[in-house]
Design a protein around this motif. Structure first.
Motif, PDB file in Angstrom:
ATOM      1  N   UNK A 155      84.349  43.450  47.201  1.00  0.00           N
ATOM      2  CA  UNK A 155      84.773  44.700  46.376  1.00  0.00           C
ATOM      3  C   UNK A 155      83.876  45.992  47.002  1.00  0.00           C
ATOM      4  N   UNK A 156      84.171  47.137  46.585  1.00  0.00           N
ATOM      5  CA  UNK A 156      83.284  48.101  47.132  1.00  0.00           C
ATOM      6  C   UNK A 156      82.497  48.805  45.914  1.00  0.00           C
ATOM      7  N   UNK A 157      81.414  49.144  46.309  1.00  0.00           N
ATOM      8  CA  UNK A 157      80.366  49.575  45.211  1.00  0.00           C
ATOM      9  C   UNK A 157      80.177  50.940  45.676  1.00  0.00           C
ATOM     10  N   UNK A 158      80.433  51.916  44.734  1.00  0.00           N
ATOM     11  CA  UNK A 158      79.985  53.542  44.980  1.00  0.00           C
ATOM     12  C   UNK A 158      79.065  53.922  43.869  1.00  0.00           C
ATOM     13  N   UNK A 159      77.743  54.368  44.429  1.00  0.00           N
ATOM     14  CA  UNK A 159      76.798  54.747  43.361  1.00  0.00           C
ATOM     15  C   UNK A 159      75.882  55.637  44.170  1.00  0.00           C
ATOM     16  N   UNK A 160      75.499  56.787  43.541  1.00  0.00           N
ATOM     17  CA  UNK A 160      74.537  57.792  44.120  1.00  0.00           C
ATOM     18  C   UNK A 160      75.401  58.476  45.152  1.00  0.00           C
ATOM     19  N   UNK A 161      76.637  58.329  45.241  1.00  0.00           N
ATOM     20  CA  UNK A 161      77.367  59.068  46.631  1.00  0.00           C
ATOM     21  C   UNK A 161      77.393  58.265  47.654  1.00  0.00           C
ATOM     22  N   UNK A 162      76.905  56.954  47.750  1.00  0.00           N
ATOM     23  CA  UNK A 162      77.117  55.802  48.713  1.00  0.00           C
ATOM     24  C   UNK A 162      77.983  54.904  48.405  1.00  0.00           C
ATOM     25  N   UNK A 191      71.951  58.435  24.887  1.00  0.00           N
ATOM     26  CA  UNK A 191      71.617  57.972  25.972  1.00  0.00           C
ATOM     27  C   UNK A 191      72.137  59.141  27.216  1.00  0.00           C
ATOM     28  N   UNK A 192      72.889  60.371  26.822  1.00  0.00           N
ATOM     29  CA  UNK A 192      73.511  61.216  27.823  1.00  0.00           C
ATOM     30  C   UNK A 192      72.315  61.919  28.384  1.00  0.00           C
ATOM     31  N   UNK A 193      70.982  62.155  27.730  1.00  0.00           N
ATOM     32  CA  UNK A 193      70.044  62.904  28.323  1.00  0.00           C
ATOM     33  C   UNK A 193      69.442  62.116  29.327  1.00  0.00           C
ATOM     34  N   UNK A 194      69.447  60.873  29.337  1.00  0.00           N
ATOM     35  CA  UNK A 194      68.653  60.083  30.511  1.00  0.00           C
ATOM     36  C   UNK A 194      69.681  60.101  31.720  1.00  0.00           C
ATOM     37  N   UNK A 195      69.032  60.295  32.677  1.00  0.00           N
ATOM     38  CA  UNK A 195      69.740  60.181  33.893  1.00  0.00           C
ATOM     39  C   UNK A 195      69.982  58.595  34.231  1.00  0.00           C
ATOM     40  N   UNK A 196      71.354  58.382  34.530  1.00  0.00           N
ATOM     41  CA  UNK A 196      71.597  57.199  34.730  1.00  0.00           C
ATOM     42  C   UNK A 196      72.848  57.330  35.863  1.00  0.00           C
ATOM     43  N   UNK A 197      72.504  56.749  37.173  1.00  0.00           N
ATOM     44  CA  UNK A 197      73.454  57.210  38.023  1.00  0.00           C
ATOM     45  C   UNK A 197      74.785  56.328  37.945  1.00  0.00           C
ATOM     46  N   UNK A 198      75.748  57.014  38.060  1.00  0.00           N
ATOM     47  CA  UNK A 198      77.136  56.289  37.688  1.00  0.00           C
ATOM     48  C   UNK A 198      77.400  55.355  39.085  1.00  0.00           C
ATOM     49  N   UNK A 199      78.100  54.387  38.473  1.00  0.00           N
ATOM     50  CA  UNK A 199      78.579  53.250  39.315  1.00  0.00           C
ATOM     51  C   UNK A 199      80.132  53.008  39.228  1.00  0.00           C
ATOM     52  N   UNK A 213      77.511  53.211  34.150  1.00  0.00           N
ATOM     53  CA  UNK A 213      76.323  53.911  34.807  1.00  0.00           C
ATOM     54  C   UNK A 213      75.294  52.723  34.934  1.00  0.00           C
ATOM     55  N   UNK A 214      74.500  52.968  35.878  1.00  0.00           N
ATOM     56  CA  UNK A 214      73.488  51.771  36.188  1.00  0.00           C
ATOM     57  C   UNK A 214      72.293  51.937  35.168  1.00  0.00           C
ATOM     58  N   UNK A 215      71.864  50.715  34.501  1.00  0.00           N
ATOM     59  CA  UNK A 215      70.422  50.831  33.638  1.00  0.00           C
ATOM     60  C   UNK A 215      69.363  50.345  34.412  1.00  0.00           C
ATOM     61  N   UNK A 216      69.637  49.854  35.508  1.00  0.00           N
ATOM     62  CA  UNK A 216      68.555  49.288  36.368  1.00  0.00           C
ATOM     63  C   UNK A 216      69.013  49.593  38.021  1.00  0.00           C
TER      64      UNK A 216
END
Length: 239
Positions: A30-37, A62-70, A95-98
């Motif tokens: 699988x391909x994983x895309x997160x933080x632009x990578x 939770x929208x106010x917290x930064x959680x990078x999209x995955x 979105x990533x929680x960890x």
């Protein structure tokens, strides 16, 4: 299409959620895309990556917290050499929680938690979205881990039986069909791809009853062959 004297009814198919779980179960990578990578995880054989992710519903506020999209991307490719081998694409968004870790860690320990947004299934028939509750409730097809081997064995070692199955296609194929190959198999039946000079079409041949276990596949496939032989005999009888 009529099989075994039963009334013609639309062939049963896996639900979109079941198909997604089946594709994930059989995925080799699988391909994983997160933080632009973008990175590729290759060693997924034999494990559903959903079992290595902790999926959580979105939390209000939770929208106010930064959680990078995955974004997890899977491609379902036919194991046989048909035209247009991509059968489906699955994308799991959230979105990533960890922090992201190797989703296919050989130890089986996974610290990656994901706030699930949706799963998207794209097929030649269109696109559909599946939610977390529906995805959790779905089970992978029992043939999913074995489908590739079963289809390639059927094509490589029993091409005559593939040709025999054409007797179950309605209307009967004409000389315009240049080649017929098995393109898919699930608990509900076998799909043949009929390739013509311009384009192709897929025909589902349903089993007498859906499978609950891979051990039941042999008897159900043999039942299709028997029905095809009966059809072949009837069609060669003098009028």
């Amino acid at each position: 299409m009529r099989l075994f004297g039963a009334p013609a009814t639309p062939a049963a198919r896996p639900t979109d959620a079941e198909r997604i779980r089946s594709i994930l179960t059989a995925a080799h990578s699988m391909n994983v895309v997160t933080d632009g990578l973008r990175s590729e995880v290759r060693h997924l054989d034999g494990s559903d990556p959903m079992g290595r992710l902790h999926l959580h519903p979105a939390e209000p506020g939770a929208e106010s917290e930064y959680r990078p999209a995955i974004r997890l991307e899977f491609t379902d490719v036919a194991p046989t050499p048909v035209r247009d081998r991509v059968r489906a694409r699955v994308t799991v968004l959230g979105r990533l929680l960890t922090p992201y870790s190797d989703l296919a860690d050989d130890t089986g320990v996974n610290s990656t938690c994901m706030e699930f947004d949706r799963a998207v299934l794209e097929t030649p028939e269109g696109r559909s979205h599946v939610g977390l509750e529906e995805l959790d409730a779905a089970c992978p097809d029992p043939l999913a881990p074995y489908e590739a081997g079963m289809l390639t064995h059927l094509l490589d070692d029993h091409q005559d039986l593939v040709t025999l199955l054409l007797r179950l296609v309605r209307p009967l194929p004409t000389a315009a069909v240049l080649r017929a190959l098995p393109v898919a198999m699930d608990r509900y039946g076998i799909t043949l791809r009929l390739e013509e000079r311009r384009g192709h079409r897929d025909m589902r041949l349903p089993f007498p009853s859906p499978l609950d276990d891979v051990e039941q596949a042999g008897a159900q496939i043999q039942a299709l062959f028997s029905a095809a032989r009966r059809n072949s005999h009837r069609n060669t009888l003098p009028a």
